[in-house]
Design an enzyme around this catalytic site. Structure first.
Site, PDB file in Angstrom:
ATOM      1  N   LYS A  70      45.402  -7.498  40.779  1.00  0.00           N
ATOM      2  CA  LYS A  70      44.970  -6.110  40.566  1.00  0.00           C
ATOM      3  C   LYS A  70      44.501  -5.887  39.128  1.00  0.00           C
ATOM      4  CE  LYS A  70      49.396  -3.841  39.469  1.00  0.00           C
ATOM      5  NZ  LYS A  70      50.317  -2.749  39.849  1.00  0.00           N
ATOM      6  N   ASP A  71      44.845  -6.802  38.195  1.00  0.00           N
ATOM      7  CA  ASP A  71      44.390  -6.694  36.809  1.00  0.00           C
ATOM      8  C   ASP A  71      43.037  -7.335  36.585  1.00  0.00           C
ATOM      9  OD1 ASP A  71      46.769  -5.435  36.089  1.00  0.00           O
ATOM     10  OD2 ASP A  71      47.753  -7.317  35.536  1.00  0.00           O
TER      11      ASP A  71
ATOM     12  N   THR B 130      55.630   6.963  35.142  1.00  0.00           N
ATOM     13  CA  THR B 130      54.567   6.073  35.587  1.00  0.00           C
ATOM     14  C   THR B 130      53.380   6.266  34.663  1.00  0.00           C
ATOM     15  OG1 THR B 130      53.041   5.479  37.364  1.00  0.00           O
ATOM     16  CG2 THR B 130      53.716   7.787  37.256  1.00  0.00           C
TER      17      THR B 130
ATOM     18  N   ARG C  35      46.560   6.634  39.553  1.00  0.00           N
ATOM     19  CA  ARG C  35      46.564   6.571  41.021  1.00  0.00           C
ATOM     20  C   ARG C  35      47.888   7.095  41.580  1.00  0.00           C
ATOM     21  NH1 ARG C  35      49.135   3.024  44.181  1.00  0.00           N
ATOM     22  NH2 ARG C  35      49.626   1.753  42.358  1.00  0.00           N
ATOM     23  N   ARG C  36      49.000   6.663  41.001  1.00  0.00           N
ATOM     24  CA  ARG C  36      50.306   7.113  41.481  1.00  0.00           C
ATOM     25  C   ARG C  36      50.532   8.596  41.194  1.00  0.00           C
ATOM     26  NH1 ARG C  36      53.046   1.665  38.979  1.00  0.00           N
ATOM     27  NH2 ARG C  36      52.849   0.341  40.830  1.00  0.00           N
TER      28      ARG C  36
ATOM     29  N   ARG D   6      55.591   2.539  29.799  1.00  0.00           N
ATOM     30  CA  ARG D   6      54.942   1.231  29.760  1.00  0.00           C
ATOM     31  C   ARG D   6      55.963   0.177  29.392  1.00  0.00           C
ATOM     32  NH1 ARG D   6      49.763   0.620  28.292  1.00  0.00           N
ATOM     33  NH2 ARG D   6      50.130  -1.541  28.905  1.00  0.00           N
TER      34      ARG D   6
ATOM     35  N   ASN E 234      57.343  -4.191  30.170  1.00  0.00           N
ATOM     36  CA  ASN E 234      57.658  -5.034  31.321  1.00  0.00           C
ATOM     37  C   ASN E 234      58.798  -4.405  32.116  1.00  0.00           C
ATOM     38  OD1 ASN E 234      60.072  -5.699  30.003  1.00  0.00           O
ATOM     39  ND2 ASN E 234      59.246  -7.584  29.159  1.00  0.00           N
TER      40      ASN E 234
ATOM     41  N   THR F 247      62.035  -3.613  30.287  1.00  0.00           N
ATOM     42  CA  THR F 247      61.912  -2.472  29.377  1.00  0.00           C
ATOM     43  C   THR F 247      61.912  -1.150  30.137  1.00  0.00           C
ATOM     44  OG1 THR F 247      60.662  -3.819  27.792  1.00  0.00           O
ATOM     45  CG2 THR F 247      60.449  -1.426  27.613  1.00  0.00           C
ATOM     46  N   ARG F 248      61.172  -1.082  31.237  1.00  0.00           N
ATOM     47  CA  ARG F 248      61.101   0.165  31.997  1.00  0.00           C
ATOM     48  C   ARG F 248      62.450   0.519  32.615  1.00  0.00           C
ATOM     49  NH1 ARG F 248      55.116   0.167  34.940  1.00  0.00           N
ATOM     50  NH2 ARG F 248      54.160  -1.321  33.513  1.00  0.00           N
TER      51      ARG F 248
ATOM     52  N   CYS G  92      41.430   0.956  36.465  1.00  0.00           N
ATOM     53  CA  CYS G  92      42.699   1.649  36.229  1.00  0.00           C
ATOM     54  C   CYS G  92      42.502   3.045  35.651  1.00  0.00           C
ATOM     55  CB  CYS G  92      43.583   0.817  35.304  1.00  0.00           C
ATOM     56  SG  CYS G  92      42.847   0.491  33.686  1.00  0.00           S
TER      57      CYS G  92
END
Length: 419
Positions: free
Chosen positions: A76-77, A124, A128-129, A146, A148, A151-152, A240
């Site tokens: 997706k990236d 988030t 899109r979300r 933001r 990894n 971290t979240r 994105c």
């Protein structure tokens, strides 16, 4: 191999290496770890950074310079149009593509997002979300988050700022942290990102040895589905920075693809869905002349019945040469022969596939294009242009800002799954 950020158990690069070693235990790999601009700018939502190749440019430069033989990406990236000379050598079997919600421990009893108190904060950075959740759950508020997964999850557990965070199920599954998931978001609540849950291995288009190596781990069903999804996004000129969602299934050669575009607050939505049989190329009557957002008129694309696999040293037929030129007109005859002798061809979508699957990829690409054309004919370009004009996208070339918080290692706090 080029890898994004530290190589940890369960990470994408390790998973690809393990698959290749399972097939050939004698293989050895030297992993080069790199970060990208998307990794470094951690204080802004991706939609506000703007631009393409946020998580891929630095890795692709290493490919061009032949410092590495292939690069592992979250698909997706990866931009829908690849740089010249680079292709997707393999698409790894897709994990669960859905999104999920991980709630703060104070909400252990919550079974639905609609049960959260008014004003609850959901973390988030995905437009899109946000647009879809705002549409279905207008009582929620959203804040950027933001970093990894470690971290979240630490921010959710310790900062007392978020009532929940939205993540891709695939990333949680790969790390074995499924028990942290509170709610799975189904199709009616959240269309997922194009190619979400799938990994791609990118390499040079003339590196036939690497293409042959990677072909053994390519998952055709996933590759066909993401071909339709990526074509859908490409024709919408998405990324994105705009809210585009999709959902696809493939069963017994029946491909069903859904797609939608949203306004930034979710108040506007355009949705469409189509079904195609991969064994039957659509007839001209099912391919209407439709103008896409670029003003390009689509006509019926060519479909081919691939010839039998070549025997080593046998002459290439005119028919086969025409097929190859239609897909990649700039390829050298030597590269083509080496691939075809192993029943491989580079599809025009930029994905390497089996020669006898060529028609299926053609149908999938057409399906995605017509899905996008349907939305464009109903005003999708205006909806997305409005999002872009709202000033959400800033300059991607600004100086990167690193997150000053320390990255916690180790697994997150355990918790029972509510649903």
């Amino acid at each position: 191999i080029n890898a994004e950020w530290p190589l940890q158990p369960g990470c994408q690069t390790e998973l690809v290496i393990n698959r290749l070693k399972t097939i050939n235990p004698s293989l050895g790999f030297n992993v080069i770890k790199m970060s990208t601009k998307g990794d470094e700018i951690l204080d802004k939502a991706l939609s506000k950074i703007g631009g393409k190749s946020l998580f891929t440019k630095e890795l692709e430069v290493a490919l061009y310079e032949k410092k590495v033989d292939f690069v592992v990406h979250s698909l997706k990236d990866l931009p829908t149009t690849l740089p010249p000379g680079l292709v997707i050598g393999a698409v790894i079997e897709r994990d669960d593509p859905r999104d999920c919600v991980i709630l703060h421990k104070k909400h252990n009893a919550i079974k639905r997002l609609s049960d959260l108190p008014k004003g609850s904060v959901i973390g988030t950075s995905s437009l899109r979300r946000i647009s879809q959740l705002s549409r279905h759950f207008p009582h929620l508020t959203f804040e950027n988050i933001r970093g990894n997964l470690n971290t979240r999850l630490r921010k959710l557990d310790d900062d007392n700022k978020y009532d929940g965070i939205v993540l891709a199920v695939a990333g949680i599954d790969r790390l074995g942290w499924q028990e942290r998931i509170s709610l799975y978001l189904e199709k009616q609540d959240m269309l997922y990102a194009v190619s979400q849950g799938a990994m791609a291995v990118e390499c040079r288009s003339d590196d036939t040895a690497t293409l042959q190596l990677l072909s053994v781990i390519n998952h055709a069903e996933t590759a066909i589905r993401v071909t339709a999804e990526r074509t859908f996004m490409r024709k919408l000129d998405g990324g994105c920075s705009v809210p585009i969602g999709t959902w696809s299934t493939l069963s017994e050669d029946k491909l069903v693809v859904s797609g939608a575009v949203f306004s930034s607050n979710g108040s506007e939505m355009l949705f469409t869905e189509r079904e195609d049989l991969l064994t039957l190329a659509p007839s001209p009557g099912t391919l209407p002349m439709v103008q896409d957002g670029s003003g390009i008129t689509m006509a019926s694309p060519p479909y081919h019945t691939p010839p039998q696999n070549l025997r080593p040293g046998s002459p290439m037929s005119r028919e086969l040469i025409d097929i190859v030129h239609d897909q990649y007109p700039t390829f050298s005859l030597r590269t083509v022969r080496e691939l075809v002798e192993h029943n491989l061809i580079l599809h025009r979508s930029g994905i390497c596939c089996r020669l006898d699957d060529l028609t299926k990829f053609d149908v999938a690409q057409t399906s995605g294009a017509l899905l996008a054309s349907s939305l464009l004919s109903r005003g999708a370009k205006a909806v997305l242009d409005k999002v872009r004009a709202e000033g959400l996208v800033q300059n991607v070339n600004q100086a990167p800002v690193k997150d000053s918080s320390k990255n916690d290692g180790g697994p997150p706090r355990k918790k029972s799954k509510d649903s």
